[in-house]
Scaffold this motif. Structure first.
Motif, short mmCIF file in Angstrom:
data_model
loop_
_atom_site.label_atom_id
_atom_site.label_comp_id
_atom_site.label_asym_id
_atom_site.label_seq_id
_atom_site.Cartn_x
_atom_site.Cartn_y
_atom_site.Cartn_z
N VAL A 161 -4.91 -27.06 66.60
CA VAL A 161 -6.22 -27.67 66.38
C VAL A 161 -6.27 -29.08 66.98
O VAL A 161 -7.29 -29.48 67.56
N ALA A 162 -5.17 -29.82 66.87
CA ALA A 162 -5.14 -31.16 67.44
C ALA A 162 -5.32 -31.12 68.95
O ALA A 162 -5.98 -32.00 69.53
N ARG A 163 -4.76 -30.10 69.59
CA ARG A 163 -4.85 -30.00 71.05
C ARG A 163 -6.20 -29.46 71.51
O ARG A 163 -6.80 -29.97 72.46
N PHE A 164 -6.71 -28.43 70.83
CA PHE A 164 -7.89 -27.74 71.34
C PHE A 164 -9.13 -27.82 70.45
O PHE A 164 -10.18 -27.32 70.81
N GLY A 165 -8.99 -28.40 69.26
CA GLY A 165 -10.16 -28.65 68.42
C GLY A 165 -10.50 -27.59 67.40
O GLY A 165 -11.28 -27.85 66.48
N SER A 166 -9.95 -26.39 67.53
CA SER A 166 -10.25 -25.32 66.59
C SER A 166 -9.20 -24.23 66.72
O SER A 166 -8.39 -24.23 67.66
N LEU A 167 -9.22 -23.32 65.77
CA LEU A 167 -8.42 -22.10 65.85
C LEU A 167 -9.38 -20.95 65.60
O LEU A 167 -9.78 -20.69 64.48
N ASP A 168 -9.76 -20.28 66.67
CA ASP A 168 -10.80 -19.25 66.58
C ASP A 168 -10.23 -17.84 66.44
O ASP A 168 -10.85 -16.99 65.82
N VAL A 169 -9.08 -17.62 67.05
CA VAL A 169 -8.44 -16.30 67.02
C VAL A 169 -6.95 -16.49 66.80
O VAL A 169 -6.34 -17.38 67.40
N ALA A 170 -6.35 -15.67 65.96
CA ALA A 170 -4.90 -15.67 65.79
C ALA A 170 -4.39 -14.24 65.86
O ALA A 170 -5.00 -13.33 65.30
N VAL A 171 -3.29 -14.07 66.57
CA VAL A 171 -2.64 -12.76 66.67
C VAL A 171 -1.21 -12.92 66.17
O VAL A 171 -0.40 -13.61 66.80
N ASN A 172 -0.94 -12.30 65.03
CA ASN A 172 0.39 -12.42 64.42
C ASN A 172 1.26 -11.25 64.90
O ASN A 172 1.28 -10.18 64.30
N ASN A 173 1.94 -11.52 65.99
CA ASN A 173 2.70 -10.49 66.70
C ASN A 173 4.20 -10.60 66.50
O ASN A 173 4.93 -9.62 66.68
N ALA A 174 4.70 -11.78 66.11
CA ALA A 174 6.15 -11.97 66.00
C ALA A 174 6.76 -10.94 65.06
O ALA A 174 6.29 -10.74 63.94
N GLY A 175 7.81 -10.27 65.52
CA GLY A 175 8.47 -9.28 64.71
C GLY A 175 9.79 -8.88 65.33
O GLY A 175 10.06 -9.16 66.49
N ILE A 176 10.61 -8.21 64.53
CA ILE A 176 11.93 -7.79 64.99
C ILE A 176 12.19 -6.35 64.54
O ILE A 176 11.50 -5.83 63.67
N PHE A 177 13.22 -5.76 65.13
CA PHE A 177 13.69 -4.45 64.69
C PHE A 177 15.12 -4.58 64.23
O PHE A 177 15.98 -5.10 64.94
N ARG A 178 15.40 -4.13 63.00
CA ARG A 178 16.75 -4.12 62.43
C ARG A 178 16.87 -2.92 61.49
O ARG A 178 15.89 -2.26 61.19
N GLY A 179 18.06 -2.69 61.02
CA GLY A 179 18.27 -1.77 59.91
C GLY A 179 18.11 -0.30 60.24
O GLY A 179 17.66 0.48 59.38
N ALA A 180 18.47 0.11 61.47
CA ALA A 180 18.41 1.52 61.79
C ALA A 180 19.47 2.28 61.00
O ALA A 180 20.58 1.79 60.79
N GLY A 181 19.12 3.47 60.55
CA GLY A 181 20.05 4.30 59.80
C GLY A 181 19.46 4.72 58.47
O GLY A 181 18.41 4.21 58.05
N PRO A 182 20.11 5.64 57.78
CA PRO A 182 19.63 6.05 56.45
C PRO A 182 19.60 4.86 55.50
O PRO A 182 20.38 3.91 55.63
N VAL A 183 18.71 4.93 54.53
CA VAL A 183 18.54 3.82 53.59
C VAL A 183 19.86 3.40 52.96
O VAL A 183 20.16 2.21 52.83
N ALA A 184 20.68 4.37 52.58
CA ALA A 184 21.93 4.05 51.90
C ALA A 184 22.91 3.27 52.77
O ALA A 184 23.84 2.65 52.25
N ASP A 185 22.69 3.29 54.08
CA ASP A 185 23.61 2.63 55.00
C ASP A 185 23.06 1.34 55.60
O ASP A 185 23.71 0.72 56.45
N VAL A 186 21.86 0.94 55.21
CA VAL A 186 21.25 -0.27 55.77
C VAL A 186 21.89 -1.50 55.14
O VAL A 186 21.87 -1.66 53.92
N PRO A 187 22.46 -2.40 55.94
CA PRO A 187 23.04 -3.63 55.38
C PRO A 187 21.96 -4.49 54.73
O PRO A 187 20.84 -4.60 55.24
N GLU A 188 22.31 -5.10 53.62
CA GLU A 188 21.34 -5.96 52.93
C GLU A 188 20.86 -7.09 53.84
O GLU A 188 19.69 -7.48 53.78
N GLU A 189 21.75 -7.59 54.68
CA GLU A 189 21.37 -8.67 55.59
C GLU A 189 20.27 -8.23 56.54
O GLU A 189 19.32 -8.97 56.82
#
Length: 258
Positions: free
Chosen positions: A83-111
């Motif tokens: 907003v300081a640079r351009f004066g407004s925030l008209d559109v936001a796209v929340n795209n940041a994401g990762i892929f982790r934890g492949a495998g059966p639920v019982a084998d997914v590391p808590e981390e």
């Protein structure tokens, strides 16, 4: 911009998280091509600068800001700097994401589970909160598009339950926030891509050629979606053409079965 067919976002400011590669980069470049001033955010300066350079080379205007969406202070600062640079925030796209934890639920590391929640769920929540607070305070409000997935909210696959659960949460956040804040002038939707032309859609040890062969079997479309196709869906939801679209989750997966 020279050669631009549409200019739906001239005079508007768009913020794209995870804008250094893949779908985020394609979305940022598509907004720039239609006249928006674009802020791309992420943790890697080099990749963000590459997106800015691509936008500039095509005649667009973009700014790179380093931020970690899992940190509330970073996200709040990101919105303030936009907003300081351009004066407004008209559109936001929340795209940041990762892929982790492949495998059966019982084998997914808590981390892995916790990291998925931190980035894919808490990151979207923190971004939504900061963006909504800004948009509801400015004339004209704004629009937000979250990037979810066909996996989790819409379809299931063995060995991908943890990731799917994180994306199901994104879709739920989208629907709830849309109802909470449409009266504030903030319109919120989501896109749910299936396999697309990104590194994240490659299985371990799989090449793009291997993926192409797999998609001929799994997708009625016979291929992955391009990042540009996903970007155009995002732009539609963010545009005035979708003014009555609230809380939807648009699946873009070529009818893929997982």
């Amino acid at each position: 911009m020279s050669g631009t067919r549409f200019a739906r976002f001239t005079g508007r400011t768009a913020l794209v998280t995870g804008g250094g590669s893949g779908i985020g980069r394609a979305v940022a470049l598509a907004f720039a091509a239609e006249g928006a001033r674009v802020v791309v955010a992420g943790r890697g300066r080099t990749a963000l600068d590459e997106t800015v350079a691509l936008a500039a080379a095509a005649g667009g205007e973009a700014l790179a800001l380093v931020a970690d969406v899992t940190r509330a202070g970073d996200v709040d600062a990101l919105v303030r700097e936009t907003v300081a640079r351009f004066g407004s925030l008209d559109v936001a796209v929340n795209n940041a994401g990762i892929f982790r934890g492949a495998g059966p639920v019982a084998d997914v590391p808590e981390e892995d589970w916790q990291t998925l929640l931190d980035v894919n769920v808490t990151g979207v929540f923190l971004a939504l909160r900061a963006e909504i607070r800004q948009m509801r305070s400015q004339p004209g409000g704004g629009t937000i598009v979250n990037v979810s997935s066909n996996l989790g909210p819409h379809k299931q696959a063995r060995g991908l339950t943890a990731y799917g659960a994180s994306k199901a949460a994104v879709s739920a956040l989208t629907r709830g926030a849309a109802l909470d804040h449409i009266a504030d002038g903030v319109r919120i939707n989501a896109v749910s891509p299936g396999p697309s032309d990104t590194a994240m859609s490659l299985r371990p040890g799989e090449s793009p050629a291997d993926r192409a062969a797999r998609m001929k079997e799994l997708s009625p479309l016979g291929r992955v979606s391009s990042t540009e196709e996903v970007a155009q869906a995002v732009l539609y939801l963010a545009s005035d053409a979708a003014a009555s679209v609230v809380g939807t989750d648009l699946v873009i997966d070529g009818g893929a079965v997982l």
